[in-house]
Design an enzyme around this catalytic site. Structure first.
Site, short mmCIF file in Angstrom:
data_model
loop_
_atom_site.label_atom_id
_atom_site.label_comp_id
_atom_site.label_asym_id
_atom_site.label_seq_id
_atom_site.Cartn_x
_atom_site.Cartn_y
_atom_site.Cartn_z
N GLU A 87 32.61 10.22 3.65
CA GLU A 87 32.14 11.60 3.60
C GLU A 87 32.85 12.32 2.47
O GLU A 87 34.08 12.23 2.36
CB GLU A 87 32.44 12.36 4.90
C1 BG6 Z 1 33.10 16.19 8.91
C2 BG6 Z 1 32.19 15.68 9.99
O1 BG6 Z 1 34.10 16.89 9.51
O2 BG6 Z 1 32.62 17.13 8.01
C3 BG6 Z 1 30.74 15.99 9.82
O3 BG6 Z 1 32.38 14.31 10.22
C4 BG6 Z 1 30.59 17.38 9.23
O4 BG6 Z 1 30.10 15.83 11.04
C5 BG6 Z 1 31.24 17.40 7.86
O5 BG6 Z 1 29.29 17.86 9.17
C6 BG6 Z 1 31.13 18.72 7.12
O6 BG6 Z 1 31.56 19.75 7.92
P1 BG6 Z 1 30.65 21.01 8.23
O7 BG6 Z 1 31.38 21.76 9.25
O8 BG6 Z 1 30.53 21.71 6.94
O9 BG6 Z 1 29.36 20.49 8.72
#
Ligand code: BG6
Length: 484
Positions: A382
Site C-alpha cells: 500500500e
Molecule cells: C491503510 C489501510 O491503513 O490505509 C487501508 O490498510 C486504508 O484499508 C488505507 O484505506 C488508506 O487510509 P484511508 O483512511 O485514507 O482510507
C-alpha cells in the site's frame, strides 16, 4: 541494477480490501462484519482523522435503528457486480498483481459457523479466474479490518483465544479451495492497528476490560498465533504458498538531535516494528517485555505458543507506507491532527489535505531499515495519495498531484533496490476509488480510476480513467524506467 528498470520479476499492481470495494453486504448469505457498522460522519462533525473505536452499546443502538444511519462500507463501489469491468481496467494498465482481501463473513457469515458458505466461495473463484484471464497474480489478504460482527459481539473479537480456531478454519478452507489459483497470501492487514484501534483491528470492545492496553496486546498475541498457524497450514497445503505479514510502517524521526528526542523516536520505532519482529523473528523482543512490565500488561500464553511463533515465521514482509511521523521529547509540543499515527510537525515536509506528511525519502529509509533488519524480501502492498479530485466538464480528471506523489515514491524504491534491498513488488493503494478506511469518505480518492459516487452514496458508479491511469500504464510497460 544497471539501468533504471526494476528487476524482471518485479510485481506491479494495486491494492484493495473487500470491505472498501465489494458492497453487496447482505447478498448470497454474507454475514455482517465490523466494517458494516461504521457509520458515515461528515468532516465537520468528526474528531480528527481517526476511525472510530466503536462500543458494544453503540453497535446495539445502530442495529436497532439502522434506518437512521448511512454505512458506506456496506456498499463500497459495487465491485461484487462490477469485478469484470474493474479487473479489465487493471489489466489495461498492465497489472501483473492485484491485492484484494477475502471477506471472512462471506465465507463464514457468523465466523463460528459449522460449514462455509458455498456462494461466497464461488464469488472468489470467479474473481481469481478473471485475474488469471489477464495473467494477473492475486495477492490475497485473509483479514482486512472486517472481522465477522458476530465474533465481535459474542466473543469480544480477537481478545478471545477461540478466534484462533475460527480463523484457522477459515484460512484452511480458502487455502484448500484456491490451492490452484492463489499462492501469495497476507494474514492480517496492518496487524499493528490492533494496539491502536482494537475494534477496527480485531472486533474488540475495550469497555469489557479494566486494562484496555492489556486487552489490546492480548488480542495481538492471538493474531500472532493465528498468523503463524495459518503460515504453517498454507505451506502444508501448497509448498509454493508464500505468506507475508503486513505492517502499517510509519517511520518515526526525532524532532532534533537532542538525545532525549532520539531515544523517544527509537522507542516509537520499536513499538511499530514489534509486530514484524515477532512475525519475522518468531519471538517477543526484550524492549516490549520491559514495556509490558512497566505498563501492567501480562500476556496469557499457552504452552506451545512460543514454539509456534519460532517455527512458523513469515516468508516475506509487507508494509503500507503513506507518511512519516516526527516525535518530540517535549510534552508541550503541538501535535498534528488526531490520526492513528501522529506526532509533531516536520517543517521539511508537505502534508496532504488530510494532514498526512508526505515523505518519499522516508520510504527508502524504511526499506533499507526493514531489509537489513530481517533480510527477507519486502513487498510494498500500500502506498498512495488520498486527494480531492475534480471531474472536469469533459469527464477528465487531471490528477498530476497523484502522479507526482507516486513518481517520487517509485524513485525512492529504485534507490532502495540499488542499495541492495530485495523488493518484490508494489501495489498502490486504491487503484480504483474506494471508501476510505479512516473517514468512510468517497471524496478521499486514491484511484487511477475515478468512480462516480459521493460521500452520501449518490452517483452512477460509472468508472472513468484519470490522467494517472495512462501514466501508471507507462510506468509498468517500461518496468519502472519511464516515470515521465
Ligand atoms: C491503510 C489501510 O491503513 O490505509 C487501508 O490498510 C486504508 O484499508 C488505507 O484505506 C488508506 O487510509 P484511508 O483512511 O485514507 O482510507
Amino acid at each position: 541494477m544497471n539501468s533504471n528498470r526494476f528487476p524482471e520479476s518485479f510485481l506491479w499492481g494495486g491494492a484493495t480490501s473487500a470491505c472498501q470495494i465489494e458492497g453487496a453486504y447482505n447478498l448470497d448469505n454474507r454475514g455482517l462484519s465490523i466494517a458494516d457498522m461504521v457509520k458515515f460522519v461528515p468532516k465537520e462533525q468528526r474528531k480528527g482523522d481517526r476511525p472510530p473505536n466503536v462500543t458494544r452499546k453503540e453497535i446495539q443502538e445502530m442495529l436497532n435503528n439502522e434506518g437512521n444511519y448511512y454505512f458506506p462500507k456496506r456498499y463500497g463501489i459495487d465491485f461484487y457486480h462490477r469485478y469484470k469491468e474493474d479487473i479489465k481496467l487493471f489489466a489495461e494498465m498492465g497489472f501483473n498483481v492485484f491485492r484484494l482481501s477475502i471477506s471472512w463473513s462471506r465465507i463464514f457469515p457468523n465466523g463460528d459457523d459449522e460449514k462455509p458458505n458455498e456462494k461466497g466461495l464461488r464469488f472468489y473463484d470467479s474473481v481469481f479466474d478473471e485475474c488469471k484471464k489477464y495473467n494477473i497474480k492475486p495477492l490475497v489478504t485473509l483479514s482486512h479490518y472486517d472481522t465477522p460482527l458476530n465474533l465481535a459481539l459474542k466473543y469480544n473479537g480477537w481478545s478471545n483465544r477461540k478466534l484462533i480456531y475460527f480463523f484457522i478454519k477459515y484460512a484452511k478452507t480458502v487455502f484448500e479451495r484456491y490451492k490452484d489459483k492463489v499462492d501469495l497470501w497476507l494474514t492480517f492487514n496492518e496487524i499493528n492497528v490492533i494496539a491502536k484501534n482494537p475494534y477496527i483491528g480485531g472486533g474488540v470492545f475495550l469497555e469489557d476490560s479494566d486494562n484496555p492496553l492489556e486487552l489490546s496486546y492480548q488480542a495481538g498475541h492471538h493474531q500472532f498465533i493465528a498468523s503463524a498457524l495459518a503460515t504453517k497450514i498454507a505451506h502444508e497445503i501448497n509448498p509454493k504458498n508464500k505468506v507475508g505479514c503486513m505492517l502499517a510502517r510509519t517511520v518515526i524521526y526525532p524532532e532534533t538531535n537532542n538525545p532525549l528526542d532520539i531515544i523517544k523516536a527509537q522507542r516509537a520505532n520499536q513499538m511499530n516494528l514489534f509486530f514484524t519482529d515477532v512475525q519475522a523473528r518468531g519471538e517477543y523482543p526484550g524492549y516490549i517485555l520491559r514495556y509490558f512490565k512497566e505498563n501492567n500488561v501480562y500476556i496469557k500464553k499457552e504452552i506451545g505458543d512460543d514454539e509456534i511463533l519460532k517455527l512458523h515465521p513469515v516468508d516475506f514482509i509487507s508494509i503500507s507506507y503513506y507518511k512519516s511521523v516526527t516525535e518530540s521529547s517535549n510534552s508541550n509540543a503541538e501535535r498534528l491532527s488526531d490520526s492513528l499515527f501522529t506526532g509533531v510537525k516536520n517543517p521539511y515536509l508537505e502534508t496532504t489535505d488530510w494532514g498526512w506528511q508526505i515523505d518519499p525519502i522516508g520510504l527508502r529509509w524504511a526499506l533499507n531499515d526493514l531489509y537489513y533488519r530481517y533480510r527477507m524480501p519486502i513487498f510494498i502492498v500500500e502506498n498512495g495519495l488520498g486527494a480531492y479530485d475534480r471531474l472536469e466538464y469533459d469527464n477528465k480528471i487531471h490528477d498530476d498531484y497523484r502522479i507526482d506523489y507516486l513518481k517520487k515514491h517509485i524513485i525512492q524504491m529504485r534507490e532502495a533496490i540499488k542499495d541492495g534491498v530485495n523488493l518484490m513488488g508494489y501495489t498502490t493503494w486504491g487503484p480504483i476509488d474506494l471508501v476510505s478506511d479512516s473517514t468512510s469518505e468517497m471524496s478521499k480518492r486514491y484511484g487511477f480510476i475515478y468512480v462516480d459516487k459521493d460521500d452520501y452514496g449518490n452517483g452512477s458508479l460509472k468508472r472513468l480513467k484519470k490522467d494517472s491511469f495512462i501514466w501508471y500504464k507507462k510506468v509498468i510497460e517500461s518496468n519502472g524506467e519511464n516515470l515521465a
